[in-house]
Design a protein around this motif. Structure first.
Motif, PDB file in Angstrom:
ATOM      1  N   HIS A  43      24.173 -31.795  50.716  1.00  0.00           N
ATOM      2  CA  HIS A  43      22.844 -31.984  51.376  1.00  0.00           C
ATOM      3  C   HIS A  43      21.489 -32.001  50.429  1.00  0.00           C
ATOM      4  N   GLY A  44      22.074 -32.097  48.970  1.00  0.00           N
ATOM      5  CA  GLY A  44      21.190 -32.269  47.864  1.00  0.00           C
ATOM      6  C   GLY A  44      20.178 -30.891  47.694  1.00  0.00           C
ATOM      7  N   GLN A  45      20.809 -29.818  48.258  1.00  0.00           N
ATOM      8  CA  GLN A  45      20.023 -28.473  48.017  1.00  0.00           C
ATOM      9  C   GLN A  45      20.897 -27.884  47.043  1.00  0.00           C
ATOM     10  N   VAL A  46      20.089 -26.910  46.327  1.00  0.00           N
ATOM     11  CA  VAL A  46      20.382 -26.040  45.163  1.00  0.00           C
ATOM     12  C   VAL A  46      21.106 -24.862  45.854  1.00  0.00           C
ATOM     13  N   HIS A  47      22.328 -24.178  45.326  1.00  0.00           N
ATOM     14  CA  HIS A  47      22.878 -23.166  45.923  1.00  0.00           C
ATOM     15  C   HIS A  47      22.492 -22.138  44.899  1.00  0.00           C
ATOM     16  N   ASP A  48      22.569 -20.688  45.567  1.00  0.00           N
ATOM     17  CA  ASP A  48      22.052 -19.394  44.717  1.00  0.00           C
ATOM     18  C   ASP A  48      23.327 -19.140  43.810  1.00  0.00           C
ATOM     19  N   ILE A  49      24.503 -19.781  43.615  1.00  0.00           N
ATOM     20  CA  ILE A  49      25.388 -19.435  42.828  1.00  0.00           C
ATOM     21  C   ILE A  49      26.258 -20.898  42.395  1.00  0.00           C
ATOM     22  N   ASP A  50      26.216 -21.166  41.164  1.00  0.00           N
ATOM     23  CA  ASP A  50      27.391 -22.355  40.893  1.00  0.00           C
ATOM     24  C   ASP A  50      28.795 -21.616  40.693  1.00  0.00           C
ATOM     25  N   ILE A  51      29.814 -22.052  41.549  1.00  0.00           N
ATOM     26  CA  ILE A  51      31.031 -21.202  41.350  1.00  0.00           C
ATOM     27  C   ILE A  51      32.241 -22.219  41.681  1.00  0.00           C
ATOM     28  N   SER A  52      33.209 -22.005  41.047  1.00  0.00           N
ATOM     29  CA  SER A  52      34.292 -22.896  41.416  1.00  0.00           C
ATOM     30  C   SER A  52      35.352 -22.053  41.797  1.00  0.00           C
ATOM     31  N   PRO A  53      36.395 -22.547  42.593  1.00  0.00           N
ATOM     32  CA  PRO A  53      37.517 -21.847  43.301  1.00  0.00           C
ATOM     33  C   PRO A  53      38.163 -21.035  42.297  1.00  0.00           C
ATOM     34  N   ASN A  54      38.409 -21.443  41.083  1.00  0.00           N
ATOM     35  CA  ASN A  54      38.917 -20.496  40.198  1.00  0.00           C
ATOM     36  C   ASN A  54      37.993 -19.352  39.595  1.00  0.00           C
ATOM     37  N   GLU A  55      36.720 -19.664  39.592  1.00  0.00           N
ATOM     38  CA  GLU A  55      36.023 -18.476  39.258  1.00  0.00           C
ATOM     39  C   GLU A  55      35.711 -17.501  40.356  1.00  0.00           C
ATOM     40  N   GLU A  56      35.765 -18.050  41.576  1.00  0.00           N
ATOM     41  CA  GLU A  56      35.657 -17.043  42.817  1.00  0.00           C
ATOM     42  C   GLU A  56      37.059 -16.309  42.809  1.00  0.00           C
ATOM     43  N   ALA A  57      37.853 -16.766  42.427  1.00  0.00           N
ATOM     44  CA  ALA A  57      39.295 -16.010  42.644  1.00  0.00           C
ATOM     45  C   ALA A  57      39.411 -15.000  41.544  1.00  0.00           C
ATOM     46  N   ARG A  58      38.685 -15.452  40.352  1.00  0.00           N
ATOM     47  CA  ARG A  58      38.760 -14.407  39.095  1.00  0.00           C
ATOM     48  C   ARG A  58      37.556 -13.215  39.573  1.00  0.00           C
ATOM     49  N   ALA A  59      36.667 -13.588  40.203  1.00  0.00           N
ATOM     50  CA  ALA A  59      35.654 -12.582  40.668  1.00  0.00           C
ATOM     51  C   ALA A  59      36.155 -11.499  41.829  1.00  0.00           C
ATOM     52  N   LEU A  60      37.127 -12.151  42.542  1.00  0.00           N
ATOM     53  CA  LEU A  60      37.628 -11.290  43.449  1.00  0.00           C
ATOM     54  C   LEU A  60      38.728 -10.333  42.882  1.00  0.00           C
ATOM     55  N   SER A  61      39.267 -10.701  41.823  1.00  0.00           N
ATOM     56  CA  SER A  61      40.342 -10.005  41.225  1.00  0.00           C
ATOM     57  C   SER A  61      39.724  -8.759  40.523  1.00  0.00           C
ATOM     58  N   PHE A  62      38.572  -8.614  40.610  1.00  0.00           N
ATOM     59  CA  PHE A  62      37.941  -7.163  40.032  1.00  0.00           C
ATOM     60  C   PHE A  62      38.036  -6.119  41.245  1.00  0.00           C
ATOM     61  N   CYS A  63      38.167  -6.370  42.456  1.00  0.00           N
ATOM     62  CA  CYS A  63      38.196  -5.469  43.521  1.00  0.00           C
ATOM     63  C   CYS A  63      39.535  -5.220  44.078  1.00  0.00           C
ATOM     64  N   ASP A  64      39.501  -4.165  44.908  1.00  0.00           N
ATOM     65  CA  ASP A  64      41.030  -3.839  45.485  1.00  0.00           C
ATOM     66  C   ASP A  64      41.011  -4.419  46.795  1.00  0.00           C
ATOM     67  N   ALA A  65      40.004  -4.819  47.282  1.00  0.00           N
ATOM     68  CA  ALA A  65      39.868  -5.686  48.802  1.00  0.00           C
ATOM     69  C   ALA A  65      38.605  -6.290  49.179  1.00  0.00           C
ATOM     70  N   ALA A  66      38.757  -7.212  49.849  1.00  0.00           N
ATOM     71  CA  ALA A  66      37.537  -8.094  50.096  1.00  0.00           C
ATOM     72  C   ALA A  66      37.476  -7.995  51.733  1.00  0.00           C
ATOM     73  N   LEU A  67      36.190  -8.095  52.182  1.00  0.00           N
ATOM     74  CA  LEU A  67      35.776  -8.115  53.522  1.00  0.00           C
ATOM     75  C   LEU A  67      35.480  -9.668  53.932  1.00  0.00           C
ATOM     76  N   ALA A  68      36.091 -10.040  54.939  1.00  0.00           N
ATOM     77  CA  ALA A  68      35.704 -11.434  55.545  1.00  0.00           C
ATOM     78  C   ALA A  68      35.286 -11.400  56.871  1.00  0.00           C
ATOM     79  N   ILE A  69      34.325 -12.387  57.253  1.00  0.00           N
ATOM     80  CA  ILE A  69      33.246 -12.078  58.284  1.00  0.00           C
ATOM     81  C   ILE A  69      33.814 -13.045  59.503  1.00  0.00           C
ATOM     82  N   GLN A  70      34.932 -13.785  58.897  1.00  0.00           N
ATOM     83  CA  GLN A  70      35.544 -14.646  60.111  1.00  0.00           C
ATOM     84  C   GLN A  70      37.015 -14.959  59.696  1.00  0.00           C
ATOM     85  N   ASP A  71      37.778 -15.265  60.636  1.00  0.00           N
ATOM     86  CA  ASP A  71      39.217 -15.376  60.509  1.00  0.00           C
ATOM     87  C   ASP A  71      39.674 -16.488  59.446  1.00  0.00           C
ATOM     88  N   LYS A  72      38.830 -17.890  59.540  1.00  0.00           N
ATOM     89  CA  LYS A  72      39.095 -18.681  58.760  1.00  0.00           C
ATOM     90  C   LYS A  72      38.874 -18.474  57.211  1.00  0.00           C
TER      91      LYS A  72
END
Length: 249
Positions: A43-72
């Motif tokens: 929609h032509g808007q700037v997002h507050d973080i530019d992140i790829s799926p691989n970068e997001e997977a790496r970021a998650l790897s530093f924690c033991d668990a992640a909270l998700a707000i919905q099932d999907k």
């Protein structure tokens, strides 16, 4: 340690040498950020973080668990980073249905912060959806805008039936004025809290497929889903003219 949002995961990486080994590290994700980013960019808007799926997977790897707000989101995060525990923690909100207001004038309400998805939704609502709705309902309908989203809105003419209420100290009092709540967002990530609030307060809700993310099972039974401007306006008019349907919802 609870980290809010994936974008702050670097704290876990760079502080690893001072975090005790037995310390539980959790990221409260709120959204799957690379998917949210995709919606913003579409929609032509700037997002507050530019992140790829691989970068997001790496970021998650530093924690033991992640909270998700919905099932999907929980399923996507689990596929993204299968090495950590994913905890589904839906947004809690007390179910306290309000009595629908009486009176001849039907009041529609839109709630929002000044974030881009809300600003674009408000522009769409006031310039494309509301004029068609107001043409049919006339002085028997009002559109109330609550929150900082209205700050950038030019003061509408009184005859338009739009009232900019701005930021209010008491959300429940604001909701109490509404016969019908609207959430015409076209993009944005995760669960839409304004949709959850409306449902838990017993308000008839008209929203889009994006506004109903995480709540899909309730489409056209717990709330009305309408995606085009024409369908959205038609749903608003139908609810305004049908008291029984409003109470049913």
């Amino acid at each position: 340690i609870i980290i809010e949002y994936v974008r702050l995961a670097w704290l876990l990486e760079h502080c690893a040498d001072i975090i005790p080994a037995d310390c539980k590290k959790i990221i409260d994700t709120h959204d799957v950020q690379h998917l949210r980013q995709g919606q913003f960019h579409k929609h032509g808007q700037v997002h507050d973080i530019d992140i790829s799926p691989n970068e997001e997977a790496r970021a998650l790897s530093f924690c033991d668990a992640a909270l998700a707000i919905q099932d999907k989101d929980a399923k996507i995060l689990s596929q993204l980073q299968p090495s950590i525990e994913i905890i589904l923690a839906p947004h809690p909100y007390p179910i306290t249905p309000q009595v629908l207001p009486e009176g001849k004038i039907i009041r529609f309400a839109f709630f929002g912060s000044s974030m881009a998805p809300n600003q674009d939704a408000l522009k769409r609502l006031t310039t494309r959806i509301w004029p068609e709705t107001h043409k049919v309902l006339g002085s028997n309908a009002e559109l109330l805008i609550f929150g900082n989203v209205g700050d950038s809105q030019t003061a509408p003419p009184q005859s338009s039936g739009i009232r900019i209420e701005g930021f209010v100290p008491d959300l429940l009092t604001a909701y109490a004025q509404a016969h019908i709540v609207l959430n015409p967002v076209a993009y944005g990530g995760g669960l839409k809290i304004k949709s959850v609030e409306a449902l838990c307060l017993g308000k008839p809700l008209v929203t889009t497929a994006i506004g109903a993310e995480g709540l899909e099972a309730g489409a056209n039974t717990a709330f009305i889903q309408a995606d085009s401007d024409l369908d959205f306006s038609a749903a608003m008019i139908a609810l305004a003219l049908d008291k029984e349907r409003r109470h049913e919802l």
